[in-house]
Design an enzyme around this catalytic site. Structure first.
Site, PDB file in Angstrom:
ATOM      1  N   GLY A  13       0.784  -1.236   0.000  1.00 45.20           N
ATOM      2  CA  GLY A  13       0.000   0.000   0.000  1.00 45.20           C
ATOM      3  C   GLY A  13       0.815   1.285   0.000  1.00 45.20           C
ATOM      4  O   GLY A  13       1.836   1.396  -0.688  1.00 45.20           O
ATOM      5  N   ARG A  34       5.661  -6.597   9.018  1.00 42.83           N
ATOM      6  CA  ARG A  34       5.613  -7.917   9.656  1.00 42.83           C
ATOM      7  C   ARG A  34       6.065  -9.009   8.716  1.00 42.83           C
ATOM      8  O   ARG A  34       6.598 -10.020   9.127  1.00 42.83           O
ATOM      9  CB  ARG A  34       4.169  -8.235  10.082  1.00 42.83           C
ATOM     10  CG  ARG A  34       3.861  -8.024  11.520  1.00 42.83           C
ATOM     11  CD  ARG A  34       2.371  -8.150  11.709  1.00 42.83           C
ATOM     12  NE  ARG A  34       1.696  -7.506  10.574  1.00 42.83           N
ATOM     13  CZ  ARG A  34       0.517  -7.866  10.086  1.00 42.83           C
ATOM     14  NH1 ARG A  34      -0.147  -8.846  10.626  1.00 42.83           N
ATOM     15  NH2 ARG A  34      -0.019  -7.230   9.048  1.00 42.83           N
ATOM     16  N   ARG A  35       5.821  -8.811   7.413  1.00 48.20           N
ATOM     17  CA  ARG A  35       6.007  -9.904   6.467  1.00 48.20           C
ATOM     18  C   ARG A  35       7.401  -9.877   5.846  1.00 48.20           C
ATOM     19  O   ARG A  35       7.648  -9.167   4.883  1.00 48.20           O
ATOM     20  CB  ARG A  35       4.911  -9.818   5.400  1.00 48.20           C
ATOM     21  CG  ARG A  35       3.538 -10.044   6.016  1.00 48.20           C
ATOM     22  CD  ARG A  35       2.407  -9.681   5.102  1.00 48.20           C
ATOM     23  NE  ARG A  35       2.232  -8.251   4.924  1.00 48.20           N
ATOM     24  CZ  ARG A  35       1.145  -7.691   4.410  1.00 48.20           C
ATOM     25  NH1 ARG A  35       0.138  -8.433   4.026  1.00 48.20           N
ATOM     26  NH2 ARG A  35       1.060  -6.383   4.267  1.00 48.20           N
ATOM     27  N   ASN A  85       3.256   5.058   9.174  1.00 48.48           N
ATOM     28  CA  ASN A  85       2.223   4.712   8.196  1.00 48.48           C
ATOM     29  C   ASN A  85       1.412   3.485   8.592  1.00 48.48           C
ATOM     30  O   ASN A  85       0.250   3.376   8.222  1.00 48.48           O
ATOM     31  CB  ASN A  85       2.913   4.472   6.838  1.00 48.48           C
ATOM     32  CG  ASN A  85       2.027   3.739   5.872  1.00 48.48           C
ATOM     33  OD1 ASN A  85       1.046   4.280   5.383  1.00 48.48           O
ATOM     34  ND2 ASN A  85       2.352   2.473   5.607  1.00 48.48           N
ATOM     35  N   TYR A 151     -12.231   2.288  14.697  1.00 48.36           N
ATOM     36  CA  TYR A 151     -11.242   2.723  13.695  1.00 48.36           C
ATOM     37  C   TYR A 151     -11.146   4.253  13.713  1.00 48.36           C
ATOM     38  O   TYR A 151     -10.049   4.825  13.769  1.00 48.36           O
ATOM     39  CB  TYR A 151     -11.624   2.219  12.295  1.00 48.36           C
ATOM     40  CG  TYR A 151     -10.655   2.697  11.233  1.00 48.36           C
ATOM     41  CD1 TYR A 151      -9.358   2.195  11.194  1.00 48.36           C
ATOM     42  CD2 TYR A 151     -11.019   3.670  10.304  1.00 48.36           C
ATOM     43  CE1 TYR A 151      -8.448   2.656  10.239  1.00 48.36           C
ATOM     44  CE2 TYR A 151     -10.116   4.128   9.353  1.00 48.36           C
ATOM     45  CZ  TYR A 151      -8.839   3.611   9.317  1.00 48.36           C
ATOM     46  OH  TYR A 151      -7.934   4.067   8.389  1.00 48.36           O
ATOM     47  N   GLY A 182      -8.254   9.923   2.229  1.00 46.99           N
ATOM     48  CA  GLY A 182      -9.594   9.335   2.150  1.00 46.99           C
ATOM     49  C   GLY A 182      -9.491   7.951   1.538  1.00 46.99           C
ATOM     50  O   GLY A 182      -8.616   7.161   1.907  1.00 46.99           O
ATOM     51  N   VAL A 184      -8.328   5.175  -0.553  1.00 46.03           N
ATOM     52  CA  VAL A 184      -7.150   4.816  -1.352  1.00 46.03           C
ATOM     53  C   VAL A 184      -7.278   3.335  -1.676  1.00 46.03           C
ATOM     54  O   VAL A 184      -7.466   2.516  -0.762  1.00 46.03           O
ATOM     55  CB  VAL A 184      -5.844   5.040  -0.553  1.00 46.03           C
ATOM     56  CG1 VAL A 184      -4.619   4.775  -1.429  1.00 46.03           C
ATOM     57  CG2 VAL A 184      -5.790   6.438   0.041  1.00 46.03           C
ATOM     58  N   THR A 186      -6.101   0.071  -1.913  1.00 48.72           N
ATOM     59  CA  THR A 186      -4.968  -0.768  -1.493  1.00 48.72           C
ATOM     60  C   THR A 186      -5.574  -2.047  -0.906  1.00 48.72           C
ATOM     61  O   THR A 186      -6.767  -2.302  -1.083  1.00 48.72           O
ATOM     62  CB  THR A 186      -4.145  -0.069  -0.386  1.00 48.72           C
ATOM     63  OG1 THR A 186      -5.031   0.167   0.716  1.00 48.72           O
ATOM     64  CG2 THR A 186      -3.554   1.248  -0.839  1.00 48.72           C
TER      65      THR A 186
HETATM   66  C1  8X3 Z   1      -9.319   5.017   5.192  1.00 50.80           C
HETATM   67  C2  8X3 Z   1     -10.459   5.788   4.682  1.00 50.80           C
HETATM   68  O1  8X3 Z   1     -12.983   6.103   4.619  1.00 50.80           O
HETATM   69  O2  8X3 Z   1     -12.215   3.863   5.061  1.00 50.80           O
HETATM   70  O3  8X3 Z   1      -8.820   5.436   6.389  1.00 50.80           O
HETATM   71  O4  8X3 Z   1     -12.022   5.546   6.753  1.00 50.80           O
HETATM   72  S1  8X3 Z   1     -11.950   5.276   5.325  1.00 50.80           S
END
Ligand code: 8X3
Length: 250
Positions: A13, A34-35, A85, A151, A182, A184, A186
């Site tokens: 990403g 991690r990977r 990040n 989140y 916003g 993205v 990935t």
């Molecule tokens: C990523 C954007 O809109 O899924 O942080 O929160 S959203």
């Protein structure tokens, strides 16, 4: 002398795209993720452009974070740019149905992990009297949306930490700023929906979302400004996105 950038979450990403772009622009790169297999592959790719070192650790494991960063060889020990990040969303459920393991994973990675890495690196920046920290937030750091609960809370916390970090590190000439992307496209939504690729693909259907490379470009712009310029807080959405919940789809 080339500058060194440490990027967390660099195996995919935004982190990976940023590592690639900065490597092509003469930054030495410390890849963190991690990977190990992905990091090794990327390290090989970037080594044709620049000095690259990879550190494989779980960002939510406090001891592993400090051990890894303290294990850096001398040639990588001066970190000029830290890009915080690493971050994930796990689940998108109403609060009453949320999974506690998902909540803890987001708090551990998005919030505590960012703090551990910062805590391991900031003393080095203070000692060297220079440094630049980029905190990757989200539009979810600025706006909550239904089912975003934890989140959004972790990203709001990143926004708060970024602002306070800017104040705390101001006396030391260390630059601090956040970039809040916003939508993205990935692996983000695949992780959020636990591998449900169809559900994940639907998130980006019918409009042109941002690409990881768009954010990498902006990160490169932010860190390549003259020293007296500090971009503190930047929200970036694709043109079709009006807010966290408003998207123009075909
Ligand atoms: C990523 C954007 O809109 O899924 O942080 O929160 S959203």
């Amino acid at each position: 002398m080339n500058k060194t950038a440490l990027i967390t979450g660099s195996s995919s990403g935004i982190g990976k795209a940023t590592a690639q772009l900065l490597a092509q622009n003469n930054y030495n790169i410390i890849l963190c993720g991690r990977r190990q297999d992905r990091l090794t592959e990327l390290e090989k790719e970037l080594s044709q452009f620049t000095n690259t070192h990879s550190l494989s650790f779980d960002i939510s494991d406090k001891n592993a974070v400090f051990e890894s960063i303290h294990s850096l060889p001398e040639s990588f020990s001066k970190i000029d740019v830290l890009i915080n990040n690493a971050g994930n969303a796990h689940g998108l459920d109403p609060i009453q149905e949320g999974n506690i393991d998902d909540w803890e994973a987001m708090i551990d990675i998005n919030l505590k992990g960012l703090l551990y890495v910062s805590k391991a690196i900031i003393p080095k920046m203070i000692a060297q009297k220079s440094g630049h920290i980029i905190n990757i937030g989200s539009t979810a750091a600025k706006q909550v949306y239904p089912n975003g609960n934890v989140y959004c809370a972790t990203k709001h916390a990143v926004d708060a930490i970024n602002k306070s970090m800017k104040m705390d590190l101001n006396p030391y000439g260390i630059r601090v700023g956040a970039i809040h992307p916003g939508l993205v496209e990935t692996e983000f939504s695949e992780v959020r929906f636990k591998g449900d690729t169809e559900k994940a693909a639907n998130v980006y259907k019918g409009f042109t979302p941002l690409k990881a490379e768009d954010i990498a470009d902006i990160i490169h712009f932010v860190i390549s400004r003259p020293y007296h310029v500090n971009i503190s807080d930047l929200v970036v959405m694709c043109t079709a996105q009006g807010s966290a919940t408003i998207i123009q789809r075909d």
